[in-house]
Design an enzyme around this catalytic site. Structure first.
Site, mmCIF file in Angstrom:
data_model
loop_
_atom_site.group_PDB
_atom_site.id
_atom_site.type_symbol
_atom_site.label_atom_id
_atom_site.label_comp_id
_atom_site.label_asym_id
_atom_site.label_seq_id
_atom_site.Cartn_x
_atom_site.Cartn_y
_atom_site.Cartn_z
ATOM 1 C CD GLU A 61 -2.840 1.280 2.325
ATOM 2 O OE1 GLU A 61 -3.644 2.210 2.328
ATOM 3 O OE2 GLU A 61 -2.801 0.396 3.141
ATOM 4 C CB CYS A 251 -7.107 3.197 4.350
ATOM 5 S SG CYS A 251 -7.595 2.420 5.693
ATOM 6 C CG ASN A 383 -9.192 -2.073 2.561
ATOM 7 O OD1 ASN A 383 -8.322 -3.252 2.821
ATOM 8 N ND2 ASN A 383 -8.976 -1.198 3.074
ATOM 9 C CD GLU A 384 -9.028 -2.473 6.997
ATOM 10 O OE1 GLU A 384 -9.379 -1.158 7.705
ATOM 11 O OE2 GLU A 384 -8.052 -3.040 7.240
#
Length: 843
Positions: A61, A251, A383-384
């Protein structure tokens, strides 16, 4: 990457990690300890789950400057003058540049292209100097560096002088080029005459000129590629032999705006990460705001990610946004047309990766230099996301479209940002009900949690979905942290029929640009070093094996007693008031009482932690910016008690915290009500300074309302009441087992790989039984990692590194003493096969 407030992202200090591992098991680092006795029984006649070659991989990331200033080898910072305050309040278009004479950044119709909007104008006799990243531009004597610039001039020619220098003088011979006419690219190269980590690049113009995309690349990139990767970082990643590469986040995938480009208003800077922005000529790739506080040039884009996966033999695993933001933002985009476009973008991505050169996106891949397909087989959506129902409604749209056109692609879902709790449970229910193939789990927990949860996947349903453990780490880079992760990894391998993919996270961190700790690989502008976690991950990734061999071991006797400790009050970025605190024994005997009518003399606190004072008969913490303001009272020996308190949030981002079982500021429990920006509540357990969530729900706290809290502690059972109603309960009775093992087989070599983690201060004297008549060679190759739990690799010292040796006492039953605080790999060759090659797995 989970977006959490500082308390959950901070690294554990070296002493606290050592204290955790030593305190749990009864001996400090360096203390003399009698060996503990264990047995390991291996059934070499049977085979367990198959282990896929792709099981262990890496998660990349762009966090901690992992791309620009990191893996992307570009040495010039802000090469196209696109930094803006919208990306970071401290930015200007001339960030990292110094000018002399008349120099101005311009954004008008004369720009290089619509996506590269700013450029620099220099008057005659003016110059501009770039300072690179960290301490400057790093060069090594004898190495070549390639310069390029896009330039435009209205005169017959603009002579440009290029110099590479530091405070001591030139680092290479100056170069000269002449720009002529409209926008064109000009190139030159330097050969460094000295080594320096503080270089500067200057471009001076003898005539008026416009400049953009001022670039300096080392010639020696990974695999020698243009627009390539920083060699030392790429080689450290390649040395892991990763089974997959998950990219680009994290994120940054599902945060920011999902707006499209609008020609009237200009480029949308806070645009969600969209793969089409990152391919094609680098000067036409849009600069975008990064969730982690800086911008990204996209010089390192999807083509380069696929190429890096191919170069390292890793399976590419891209992640695309699902139009539900995560990482603390928690918003769902309700725009059918936008959803349809993103679904189509994902189909186009698959075509870009796998399509023939005759297809639209396959042709674009071929034009970039790769006519052959990249062989994409797995793709993750989202994602999350902390809104499981909203996410899953959109996920189903993606999955249906992908499976209709590409049934060969495994579409991966996720379970939110935590290892448990209502979001996790709901997400898993939705995934199971819809027969999703694979679910991505993420968690960042204390070393204690990893030692306690080796059996996490033993009870998962073997019928699916399968698990992708996409992000995990304990909270630190000491060897103690790595030991706890290694102990957990033995459980991952034992459950390789459920856990199909796993990656530690984050991968990279520039030491001067850190948004998250811990990280696997650290670097500055001219050096890089692997953490203790890196060395541990590398051993597991290079010694995985092809199948699990059933085995079992004896355990360490449990030593835990009842929860004991004092009580406490705390806040986090919030002002709160507390009153009527009382502690009574289980038999009703009063132990403590304070209505604050006599001040706060009964309470102690760390200096500088908040602004505590008695106001209007209550104990008030008034600093809304202060974090972790814990004050404590009572006896550390208290057990079996009831704690009662009245709490009121006055103002701020969160709610309040009531602590119990307090030993000190690094060892306690607290009931955190209205945490995580008042989105949920939890009981958190802190051991050795590192936190883990025990239970949680979605309770939020209202400002100005008084809440009555009661905590009942009985042995290791805790029950919590909010305004007289039971909020939750738990039994903290899991054992932090320090001795863990797993055995696998490398079918190519015939090797049995016995992997043992001994996370305690005592050596583990162990009888290893391979079964009567097991045909094995008498010699085993041994690789051992052992160090003080507080040891941490740095740029100047690497105390955590593997040591190879040979053990000559192997038989069908033999004894081996595993050192204190160690990870050991015994490679035992089957004498029946006569094969002594290393096979696919090797350190």
């Amino acid at each position: 990457m989970a977006h959490r407030r500082g308390s959950l992202a901070l690294a554990v200090g070296p002493l606290t990690t050592a204290a955790l591992l030593a305190g749990t098991l009864g001996a400090g680092p360096g203390a003399a300890a009698e060996p503990a006795d264990y047995t390991i029984d291996v059934d070499t006649t049977r085979t367990g789950p198959k282990i896929d070659d792709s099981m262990y991989g890496v998660f990349y990331e762009d966090i901690n400057r992992a791309a620009d200033g990191g893996l992307y080898a570009e040495l010039v910072q802000n090469r196209s003058f696109e930094y803006e305050p919208a990306d970071n309040r401290s930015y200007t278009p001339l960030t990292s540049w110094d000018t002399k004479g008349a120099a101005k950044v311009v954004n008008d119709g004369g720009r290089l292209n619509e996506r590269n909007r700013n450029y620099l104008t220099l008057a005659a006799g003016s110059s501009v100097t770039n300072s690179g990243y960290n301490t400057g531009i790093a060069v090594r004597k004898g190495k070549r560096y390639d310069f390029s610039v896009r330039a435009r001039t209205d005169r017959t020619g603009a002579p440009l002088t290029l110099t590479l220098h530091d405070a001591s003088g030139p680092l290479a011979a100056a170069r000269r080029i002449t720009a002529r006419g409209g926008w064109s690219q000009y190139k030159a190269s330097f050969t460094a005459t000295r080594t320096s980590a503080a270089g500067r690049l200057t471009v001076a113009s003898a005539a008026p000129a416009a400049l953009d995309m001022i670039s300096l690349f080392p010639r020696d990139t990974y695999q020698g590629r243009e627009n390539g990767l920083r060699k030392d970082l790429a080689e450290k990643i390649a040395a892991l032999k990763p089974g997959f590469l998950r990219f680009p986040g994290g994120c940054l995938v599902n945060t920011g705006s999902h707006e499209a480009y609008d020609e009237k208003s200009g480029w949308q800077r806070q645009r969600s990460y969209q793969w089409k922005d990152t391919i094609g000529p680098v000067e036409q790739r849009a600069t975008n705001s990064n969730f982690w506080g800086y911008n990204q040039s996209y010089g390192l884009g999807y083509y380069e990610y696929f190429q890096f996966a191919e170069d390292t033999g890793a399976m590419p695993l891209p992640v695309v946004p699902a139009l539900v933001t995560g990482c603390g933002q928690n918003k769902a985009t309700d725009d059918p047309a936008l959803l349809k476009r993103h679904v189509q973008d994902t189909l186009d991505l698959i075509e870009f990766a796998n399509g023939p050169v005759s297809s639209e996106w396959g042709k674009k891949r071929a034009r970039m230099g790769h006519p052959a397909p990249f062989g994409l087989t797995h793709l993750e959506v989202g994602n999350e996301e902390n809104l499981p129902e909203e996410f899953f409604a959109r996920f189903k749209e993606f999955r249906a479209a992908i499976e209709a056109e590409h049934p060969e692609i495994t579409v991966i879902s996720n379970s939110g940002p935590d290892d448990s709790g209502p979001v996790f449970d709901k997400a898993w229910q939705l995934n199971r009900d819809a027969n999703v193939a694979m679910v991505d789990e993420h968690y960042y927990n204390s070393p204690q949690w990893f030692l306690e949860n080796n059996d996490r996947y033993d009870s998962y349903d073997r019928r699916g979905p399968e698990v992708f453990l996409g992000e995990y780490a304990s909270q630190g880079n000491t060897f103690g942290n790595a030991l706890s992760e290694a102990a957990f990894m033995t459980g991952l391998e034992r459950n390789a029929d459920v856990v199909k993919l796993a990656s530690y996270a984050p991968l990279l961190a520039n030491e001067d640009y850190v948004q998250w700790k811990p990280n696997m690989i650290w670097y500055d502008n001219d050096q890089s070093w692997g953490s203790a976690n890196y060395e541990t991950q590398k051993l597991f990734m290079r010694n995985t094996g092809d199948e699990v061999v059933p085995s079992k071991s004896t355990g360490t006797p449990a030593t835990s007693g009842p929860i004991t400790g004092a009580v406490g009050l705390s806040t986090w970025a919030t002002s709160a008031a507390y009153d009527d605190v009382s502690v009574t024994g289980a038999d009703g005997r009063p132990l403590f009482s304070d209505d604050f009518s006599a001040g706060d003399a009964k309470w102690s606190r760390a200096a500088g932690k908040g602004e505590w004072a008695v106001e209007d008969g209550a104990y008030v913490q008034s600093d809304e910016t202060a974090e972790n303001t814990l004050v404590t009272a009572g006896d550390k020996g208290w057990q079996d008690y009831d704690l009662k308190v009245r709490a009121t949030k006055k103002s701020g981002k969160e709610g309040f915290m009531v602590a119990f079982g307090v030993k000190d500021t690094g060892n306690h429990y607290w009931w955190n009500l209205g945490g995580w920006n008042n989105t949920r509540s939890a009981v958190e357990k802190t051991t050795g300074g590192a936190k883990q969530t025990v239970i949680q729900d979605s309770t939020r706290i209202e400002a100005g309302r008084a809440y009555d809290l009661r905590v009942e502690v009985r042995g290791r059972q805790v029950t919590l009441y909010l305004d007289g109603e039971k909020w939750g309960s738990f039994a903290d009775d899991r054992t932090a087992e320090p001795f863990r093992q797993v055995v696998t087989r490398d079918k190519a070599s015939g090797d049995l790989i016995v992997k043992v983690v001994n996370a305690q201060a005592a050596p583990a004297r162990t009888l290893v039984d391979l079964g009567r008549g097991a045909k094995v060679a008498p010699k085993a190759r041994v690789t051992t990692l052992t160090a003080d739990p507080a040891a941490e690799n740095t740029k100047d010292n690497a105390p955590v590194k593997p040591v190879d040796s040979v053990f000559t006492g192997v038989g069908d039953s033999f004894s081996y003493t595993f050192p204190a605080h160690s990870v050991t790999f015994l490679r035992i060759t089957s004498s029946a096969s006569g094969n002594t090659t290393h096979g696919k797995a090797d350190r």
